[in-house]
Design a protein around this motif. Structure first.
Motif, mmCIF file in Angstrom:
data_model
loop_
_atom_site.group_PDB
_atom_site.id
_atom_site.type_symbol
_atom_site.label_atom_id
_atom_site.label_comp_id
_atom_site.label_asym_id
_atom_site.label_seq_id
_atom_site.Cartn_x
_atom_site.Cartn_y
_atom_site.Cartn_z
ATOM 1 N N ASP A 1 39.874 -22.458 -24.532
ATOM 2 C CA ASP A 1 39.385 -24.119 -24.898
ATOM 3 C C ASP A 1 38.186 -24.565 -24.298
ATOM 4 O OD1 ASP A 1 41.724 -24.549 -26.372
ATOM 5 O OD2 ASP A 1 42.744 -25.107 -24.723
ATOM 6 N N THR A 2 38.025 -23.994 -23.112
ATOM 7 C CA THR A 2 36.848 -24.515 -22.304
ATOM 8 C C THR A 2 36.041 -23.337 -21.551
ATOM 9 O OG1 THR A 2 37.728 -24.862 -20.257
ATOM 10 C CG2 THR A 2 37.515 -26.703 -21.771
ATOM 11 N N ARG A 3 34.849 -23.318 -20.920
ATOM 12 C CA ARG A 3 34.194 -22.206 -20.218
ATOM 13 C C ARG A 3 35.114 -22.050 -19.021
ATOM 14 N NH1 ARG A 3 30.257 -20.962 -16.348
ATOM 15 N NH2 ARG A 3 28.776 -19.590 -16.926
ATOM 16 N N PRO B 1 26.865 -22.060 -21.665
ATOM 17 C CA PRO B 1 26.572 -23.497 -20.782
ATOM 18 C C PRO B 1 28.044 -24.051 -20.177
ATOM 19 C CG PRO B 1 26.057 -23.780 -23.260
ATOM 20 C CD PRO B 1 26.464 -22.084 -22.945
ATOM 21 N N ALA B 2 27.756 -24.809 -19.296
ATOM 22 C CA ALA B 2 28.910 -25.594 -18.720
ATOM 23 C C ALA B 2 29.872 -26.264 -19.541
ATOM 24 C CB ALA B 2 28.475 -26.075 -17.454
ATOM 25 N N ASP B 3 29.284 -27.044 -20.746
ATOM 26 C CA ASP B 3 29.962 -27.740 -21.407
ATOM 27 C C ASP B 3 30.751 -27.131 -22.722
ATOM 28 O OD1 ASP B 3 27.694 -27.381 -23.260
ATOM 29 O OD2 ASP B 3 27.752 -29.535 -23.993
ATOM 30 N N ALA B 4 30.396 -25.720 -22.688
ATOM 31 C CA ALA B 4 30.951 -24.666 -23.975
ATOM 32 C C ALA B 4 32.627 -25.082 -23.875
ATOM 33 C CB ALA B 4 30.537 -23.324 -23.558
ATOM 34 N N THR B 5 33.071 -25.474 -25.170
ATOM 35 C CA THR B 5 34.416 -25.450 -25.710
ATOM 36 C C THR B 5 34.684 -24.809 -26.766
ATOM 37 O OG1 THR B 5 33.711 -27.436 -26.938
ATOM 38 C CG2 THR B 5 34.397 -27.842 -24.648
ATOM 39 N N ASP B 6 35.945 -24.553 -27.210
ATOM 40 C CA ASP B 6 36.373 -23.952 -28.387
ATOM 41 C C ASP B 6 35.842 -22.600 -28.636
ATOM 42 O OD1 ASP B 6 37.705 -23.529 -31.055
ATOM 43 O OD2 ASP B 6 36.197 -24.679 -32.121
ATOM 44 N N ILE B 7 36.019 -21.774 -27.539
ATOM 45 C CA ILE B 7 35.374 -20.388 -27.499
ATOM 46 C C ILE B 7 36.133 -19.332 -28.088
ATOM 47 C CG2 ILE B 7 34.506 -18.818 -25.876
ATOM 48 C CD1 ILE B 7 34.584 -21.397 -23.948
ATOM 49 N N SER B 8 35.393 -18.803 -29.005
ATOM 50 C CA SER B 8 36.277 -17.856 -29.869
ATOM 51 C C SER B 8 35.548 -16.409 -29.625
ATOM 52 C CB SER B 8 36.553 -17.942 -31.140
ATOM 53 O OG SER B 8 37.330 -18.882 -31.505
ATOM 54 N N SER B 9 36.086 -15.157 -29.359
ATOM 55 C CA SER B 9 35.458 -14.075 -29.008
ATOM 56 C C SER B 9 36.246 -12.897 -29.978
ATOM 57 C CB SER B 9 35.106 -13.556 -27.644
ATOM 58 O OG SER B 9 36.282 -13.225 -27.114
ATOM 59 N N PHE C 1 31.039 -20.775 -29.752
ATOM 60 C CA PHE C 1 31.403 -21.738 -29.020
ATOM 61 C C PHE C 1 30.569 -22.761 -29.512
ATOM 62 C CE2 PHE C 1 28.070 -19.493 -26.999
ATOM 63 C CZ PHE C 1 27.054 -20.490 -26.475
ATOM 64 N N THR C 2 31.249 -24.081 -29.030
ATOM 65 C CA THR C 2 30.375 -25.460 -29.282
ATOM 66 C C THR C 2 29.664 -26.045 -27.826
ATOM 67 O OG1 THR C 2 32.031 -25.909 -30.813
ATOM 68 C CG2 THR C 2 30.744 -27.590 -29.931
ATOM 69 N N SER C 3 28.615 -26.403 -28.107
ATOM 70 C CA SER C 3 27.825 -26.930 -26.756
ATOM 71 C C SER C 3 26.743 -27.950 -27.105
ATOM 72 C CB SER C 3 27.005 -25.666 -25.696
ATOM 73 O OG SER C 3 26.353 -26.437 -24.894
ATOM 74 N N GLU D 1 23.784 -23.595 -35.058
ATOM 75 C CA GLU D 1 23.472 -24.631 -36.079
ATOM 76 C C GLU D 1 24.352 -26.060 -35.627
ATOM 77 O OE1 GLU D 1 25.678 -23.026 -39.584
ATOM 78 O OE2 GLU D 1 24.169 -21.619 -40.024
ATOM 79 N N LYS D 2 23.199 -26.597 -35.277
ATOM 80 C CA LYS D 2 23.750 -27.912 -34.467
ATOM 81 C C LYS D 2 24.214 -27.702 -33.261
ATOM 82 C CE LYS D 2 24.203 -30.531 -38.742
ATOM 83 N NZ LYS D 2 24.698 -31.475 -39.690
ATOM 84 N N ASP D 3 25.513 -28.091 -32.955
ATOM 85 C CA ASP D 3 25.940 -27.886 -31.561
ATOM 86 C C ASP D 3 27.082 -26.486 -31.792
ATOM 87 O OD1 ASP D 3 28.177 -28.741 -32.989
ATOM 88 O OD2 ASP D 3 28.622 -30.225 -31.412
#
Length: 142
Positions: A40-42, A53-61, A79-81, A126-128
């Motif tokens: 969910d988060t970094r 980034p510290a604000d990275a969320t929704d991280i899939s690998s 990820f989203t940031s 692409e965007k965030d």
């Protein structure tokens, strides 16, 4: 001549449906020769990459499993940031590589003319929403 009973077929079909609905990642990983994870988060990651980034969320690998060494396995991270990647040591270079492991919802790396190269990783957004991949052969260091 043997016939499958309709009850047996129904039980088998229900079992397959249940397996499919659970999103059995272990079976999916075996079928696609990948290991996939989600955080969910970094902060939920054991050892996030320095460039994340510290604000990275929704991280899939997703990482390929066919490599002889885990460190050389092709890997993609999405990820989203809103802060974006601003790590020291990253440079903008022409994109010549692309992820070899795909993740649904990832930005289109092929649309990028340039990428941010952070060591063995290349990133674009692409965007965030960001996608990062390794190996990044051809994305020369500047």
């Amino acid at each position: 001549m043997s016939h499958l009973s309709s009850k047996g077929v129904m039980v088998g079909a229900l079992a397959l449906c249940a397996l499919a609905l659970t999103g059995c990642s272990a079976l999916n990983d075996q079928l696609h020769h990948e290991v996939s994870t989600h955080a969910d988060t970094r902060a939920d990651l054991q050892s996030p990459p320095a460039w994340m980034p510290a604000d990275a969320t929704d991280i899939s690998s997703a990482a390929g499993t066919a490599a002889k060494k885990r460190s050389s396995a092709p890997t993609t991270v999405v990820f989203t940031s809103s802060d974006g990647v601003t790590a020291d040591g990253c440079t903008t270079v022409p994109r010549k590589s692309a992820p070899s492991v795909t993740i649904s919802g990832a930005p289109d790396a092929y649309a990028a003319k340039t990428v941010l190269r952070c060591g063995d990783w290349s990133l674009t957004s692409e965007k965030d929403r960001w996608v990062a991949w390794t190996p990044n052969t051809g994305d020369d260091r500047s």
